[in-house]
Design a protein around this motif. Structure first.
Motif, PDB file in Angstrom:
ATOM      1  N   LYS A 229       0.622   2.214  -9.872  1.00 33.12           N
ATOM      2  CA  LYS A 229      -0.178   1.176  -9.638  1.00 33.12           C
ATOM      3  C   LYS A 229       0.645  -0.010  -9.764  1.00 33.12           C
ATOM      4  O   LYS A 229       1.156  -0.383 -11.022  1.00 33.12           O
ATOM      5  CB  LYS A 229      -1.691   0.807 -10.212  1.00 33.12           C
ATOM      6  CG  LYS A 229      -2.625  -0.193 -10.027  1.00 33.12           C
ATOM      7  CD  LYS A 229      -3.751  -0.242 -10.961  1.00 33.12           C
ATOM      8  CE  LYS A 229      -4.497  -1.463 -10.723  1.00 33.12           C
ATOM      9  NZ  LYS A 229      -5.680  -1.269 -11.325  1.00 33.12           N
ATOM     10  N   CYS A 233       0.487  -6.914  -8.853  1.00 38.56           N
ATOM     11  CA  CYS A 233      -0.828  -7.346  -7.910  1.00 38.56           C
ATOM     12  C   CYS A 233      -1.798  -6.357  -7.837  1.00 38.56           C
ATOM     13  O   CYS A 233      -2.545  -6.456  -6.786  1.00 38.56           O
ATOM     14  CB  CYS A 233       0.052  -7.649  -6.388  1.00 38.56           C
ATOM     15  SG  CYS A 233       0.629  -6.212  -5.626  1.00 38.56           S
ATOM     16  N   SER A 235      -1.564  -3.430  -6.373  1.00 41.08           N
ATOM     17  CA  SER A 235      -1.727  -2.655  -5.378  1.00 41.08           C
ATOM     18  C   SER A 235      -1.470  -1.211  -5.832  1.00 41.08           C
ATOM     19  O   SER A 235      -0.521  -0.799  -6.596  1.00 41.08           O
ATOM     20  CB  SER A 235      -0.417  -3.020  -4.284  1.00 41.08           C
ATOM     21  OG  SER A 235      -0.405  -2.021  -3.358  1.00 41.08           O
ATOM     22  N   THR A 236      -2.109  -0.010  -4.804  1.00 40.99           N
ATOM     23  CA  THR A 236      -1.624   1.252  -5.258  1.00 40.99           C
ATOM     24  C   THR A 236      -0.844   1.929  -4.181  1.00 40.99           C
ATOM     25  O   THR A 236      -0.524   2.767  -4.091  1.00 40.99           O
ATOM     26  CB  THR A 236      -2.800   2.115  -5.464  1.00 40.99           C
ATOM     27  OG1 THR A 236      -3.704   1.814  -4.482  1.00 40.99           O
ATOM     28  CG2 THR A 236      -3.715   1.586  -6.612  1.00 40.99           C
ATOM     29  N   LYS A 237      -0.509   0.823  -3.091  1.00 46.56           N
ATOM     30  CA  LYS A 237       0.334   1.264  -1.927  1.00 46.56           C
ATOM     31  C   LYS A 237       1.616   0.705  -2.060  1.00 46.56           C
ATOM     32  O   LYS A 237       2.046  -0.231  -2.771  1.00 46.56           O
ATOM     33  CB  LYS A 237      -0.192   0.759  -0.771  1.00 46.56           C
ATOM     34  CG  LYS A 237      -1.617   1.514  -0.055  1.00 46.56           C
ATOM     35  CD  LYS A 237      -2.130   0.627   1.133  1.00 46.56           C
ATOM     36  CE  LYS A 237      -2.829  -0.579   0.692  1.00 46.56           C
ATOM     37  NZ  LYS A 237      -3.427  -1.479   1.845  1.00 46.56           N
ATOM     38  N   CYS A 256       7.121  -2.671  -5.983  1.00 50.20           N
ATOM     39  CA  CYS A 256       5.757  -2.509  -5.116  1.00 50.20           C
ATOM     40  C   CYS A 256       6.198  -3.163  -3.774  1.00 50.20           C
ATOM     41  O   CYS A 256       6.915  -4.282  -3.803  1.00 50.20           O
ATOM     42  CB  CYS A 256       4.683  -3.220  -5.771  1.00 50.20           C
ATOM     43  SG  CYS A 256       3.424  -3.908  -4.788  1.00 50.20           S
ATOM     44  N   GLU A 258       4.147  -4.413  -1.672  1.00 53.61           N
ATOM     45  CA  GLU A 258       3.151  -5.388  -1.303  1.00 53.61           C
ATOM     46  C   GLU A 258       3.521  -6.666  -1.859  1.00 53.61           C
ATOM     47  O   GLU A 258       3.340  -7.847  -1.081  1.00 53.61           O
ATOM     48  CB  GLU A 258       1.562  -4.996  -1.975  1.00 53.61           C
ATOM     49  CG  GLU A 258       1.113  -3.931  -1.446  1.00 53.61           C
ATOM     50  CD  GLU A 258       0.448  -3.951  -0.051  1.00 53.61           C
ATOM     51  OE1 GLU A 258      -0.145  -5.118   0.154  1.00 53.61           O
ATOM     52  OE2 GLU A 258       0.882  -3.147   0.859  1.00 53.61           O
TER      53      GLU A 258
END
Ligand SMILES: [Zn+2]
Ligand SMILES: [Zn+2]
Length: 320
Positions: A229, A233, A235-237, A256, A258
């Motif tokens: 994670k 931010c 985000s987990t993507k 990350c 994102e």
């Protein structure tokens, strides 16, 4: 509007399987960091700098040991818990003037330390500059760091200013208990002081085993954060892990896609003595690799601030 949690609800939320936080301990927080910096200095391209910073961290250890127990304002702590705010926010408005006495003692201890002999002349001149600065000038530098006004932060002075602030906030963190921690609305930020993490560590041992903790850049509190994670931010993507080929196992950057940022993550099962603050500073090559790949740090390392745009002009003035 934020919903206010009642004391019973706060306790119910605490019934998690893993410890939410690991608070720093006075006896070991700076001693372990100084030792780790010296270990990492051998064969490191910035080994000389790591050894100098170890002298500063030794001084932090000694100054913290000499400070009494802080007064924790329980009324404002309860308010922070109810509103999901940090207990002692790291903002210039909450700056205790005692921080300047802590800085003066750090400087005196560094100058008296035999480990500092042989340090480059620039190191002594930074200490001399700090000693000459007025209370107003020092407070302005402290405020710039706390309020993240990077254009005002003087990178040469910043590690020493940060070290003094760190002693002040770590003293408070050491006096708190895990059950005091509020649940912050801003994931990733420290529940004690609200500062961003310097890096994270997947711990080994006891109830902490296998869980990932973000370590606060100011007060060294470690707060649980699920793995895979983004700590910037949430985000987990688009989370990926990068490391330098041939470098010791256990040091990786978590990037990350994102927000295009990264922070480092250390695996204690591969690097038992890892200390996120020290290991982050010592793995500069990984920062360079990540920058080349188009990712940036959300915040500079507190002992390695970026040069300001006007830096070259200032240096020319100094040389004149
Ligand atoms: Zn903190
Ligand atoms: Zn992100």
């Amino acid at each position: 509007m934020q919903r206010i949690l009642e004391p019973g609800e706060i306790q119910a939320l605490d019934a998690t399987a893993w410890p939410r936080v690991a608070l720093p301990e006075r006896v070991s927080v700076f001693a372990a960091r100084a030792k780790r910096l010296r270990e990492l200095a051998d064969g490191n391209s910035i080994g000389g700098y790591l050894r100098l910073m170890a002298v500063l961290v030794d001084a932090q250890h000694a100054v913290l040991a000499g400070l009494g127990e802080p007064v924790i304002d329980t009324a404002s702590m309860r308010l922070a818990q109810q509103h999901g705010m940090p207990i002692v926010p790291a903002i210039s408005a909450s700056l205790n003037p005692q921080w300047r006495a802590v800085l003066a003692e750090l400087i005196a201890r560094i100058e008296a330390s035999s480990s500092a002999t042989g340090a480059p002349a620039s190191f002594a001149s930074v200490l001399a500059r700090l000693r000459r600065m007025s209370a107003t000038e020092l407070d302005a530098q402290a405020a710039a760091q706390l309020d993240r006004d990077l254009d005002t932060v003087d990178p040469a002075l910043a590690p020493f200013i940060h070290a003094a602030l760190e002693v002040m906030w770590t003293q408070r963190a050491c006096a708190l208990a895990p059950e005091d921690m509020p649940y912050l609305d801003a994931p990733g930020l420290c529940p004690v002081c609200g500062s961003p993490p310097v890096a994270s560590i997947v711990r080994v041992g006891g109830a902490f085993d296998g869980y990932r903790y973000l370590q606060c850049s100011l007060c060294a509190t470690q707060a649980h954060c699920v793995r895979v994670k983004c700590s910037n931010c949430s985000s987990t993507k688009g989370i990926a892990y990068q490391s330098i080929e041939g470098s010791p196992e256990g040091t990786r950057a978590e990037s990350c896609d994102e927000c295009h940022s990264y922070r480092k993550i250390f695996a204690q099962n591969k690097l038992y003595d890892a200390e996120p603050f020290a290991d982050d500073l010592a793995s500069l090559a990984l920062d360079l690799m990540m920058n080349q790949a188009g990712y940036s740090r959300p915040d500079p390392h507190p002992f390695l601030w970026p040069a300001r745009g006007d830096e070259d002009e200032e240096n020319e003035e100094d040389d004149a």
